[in-house]
Design an enzyme around this catalytic site. Sequence first.
Site: not given
Length: 632
Positions: A116, A191, A226, A266, A278, A280, A282
């Site tokens: 990330k 962050e 999360h 995202e 990030e 993903n 997939r």
Amino acid sequence: MISTLLVANRGEIACRVFRTCRDLGIATVAVHSDPDAGALHVREADAAVRLAGAAPADTYLRADLIVAAALAAGADAVHPGYGFLSENADFARAVLDAGLVWVGPPPEAIEAMASKTRAKELMAAAGVPLLGPVDPAAATAADLPLLLKAAAGGGGRGMRVVREIGDLPAQSAAAEAEARSAFGDGEVFAEPYLERGRHVEVQVLADAHGTVWTLGTRDCSLQRRHQKVVEEAPAPGLAEELRAELDRAAVAAARAVGYEGAGTVEFLVAGGKAYFLEMNTRLQVEHPVTEAVFGLDLVAWQLACAEGAALPPEPPAPTGHAVEARLYAEDPARDFAPASGVLHHLRIPAAEGVRVDAGYADGDAVTVHYDAMLAKVVAHAPTRADAVRRLAGVLERAEIHGPVTNRGLLVRSLRHPEFAAGAMDTGFYGRHLAALTEPAPGEEHAAVAAALAAATARAGRFGAFRNLPSQPQTARYGDHEVRYRQTRGGGWAVDSHPEVRVVSAAADLVRLEVAGVSRPYRVAVPAPGAVHVDTPAAAYRLTPRPRFTDPAERTAPGSLLAPMPGTVVRVAELAAGDRVEAGQPLVWLEAMKMEHRVTAPASGTLTALHAAPGRPVEVGALLAVVQEEARP
């Protein structure tokens, strides 16, 4: 052209990919661990290869074994699903090096987005908006609250919210330890944590010929630990300018890494602005809501892109709204503790626009080794309100007999005014969980039905009812006590609940009338220890209680018992005789891909610590003993 596909995964996603393969005439190969030898995805595949062992590290995370399985079974392609090795660039390379087709993005694209921290650097260079990073070593109170995140993984593992600067060192150490255990990489970054942010993502689909589609937005703000629980498409309440910005940023992210296939970018949305989180690399768990809205089969397009097909210049137009709920074997009232055991019965009512992607069927065992998701239930309708109502209705009428699930939480969440208004954010459960997990109203009447069904069954086993009144009987289910008796003529009276009139009673169906309204109660006892009562408006899982406590079940005061079966991953650096504070974590358990803390029940002295890292424990196992300090 792909002729035989191995899915390097298990459960629901393997079954989902197999379904598309059957439609396309592609033969399928499953891989399975020992606990999964009889699992649904194995039963649905054309062939299966055993991966000896139980732990993911010995089975589904062994790239060498999976490539060997594909070659042995004659597969010419591998689909990674989600989780496990789906975002592992080395695995993708191993598949390609073996001469097989990799159904996913190029290894270089996976690698670019794998960390990330490095992904954020890449996105900044591409002009994608970001939250400014914070150096944990230099953070001050002015930087709070902070979100600590694992650089190498996702799924909520290695994430911590820090609200007090004094907690930062301990939380950083805990996040690093969890990240190292889950992903083999302890790198953690920080962050700013936006309190009322929304999790919004964009589905992308790209081919090898330069075409990149964006397939609308999804909102995934309802999360526990999360991890997503409810998702929908499109994300409600976004300004058109923001939607356009999200699309532009998602395309920029995909083009920056030469992306191919299905992926998701995202974002965190707050204050009318979007910030990259990030990518993903997939297929996402929540992909069915996008499929419903766009009328696409994303797995079929993954396979087509892997075969070199070109996308049309533009995607189809979206229609309506879709909402997905993840049905988990877990107890939201006990901090989402995962549940295991036999799933005796699972039935989601059929309804227009409703789709069920399940990884389990009647009689399957839910084990502690893997994710606790039983199924995804998706509703598609012309409007958001219609889709939400439809989904809540089928979940409410579902029959789920076996481990405790989050079904009640899902129904209440979907009907919560905040969700109905589309005003939810990632703090939804932090604010509302206590109210959403209160005992369902009417449970005492379900207990009455359970008691009468059991009494009727007993009477049936011992012959016909006598035409004589019986002595009062008592039954206990959880916190409810039911006192009842048989009346002359074979009827029933419920002395503990005089407001209840028994209309009829059988071993599996009881009809009760309260305040002039009668309702049916379907009763099932698939195994000792639990009674399931289903009504048109609610479902109840009741625990029969004996009249007297079994002395063998009594434990010493201050005993810390394992709340679930799992594996000890860490223990506090303490020894017998050390002082502990109430709520201090003593043991960390891992079960169903989640880490759970077992804390001191009171301040006092640690007199025994039986847990050890790596040791499997059963539910109720004694982990530690704390002698509570004397009160002044």
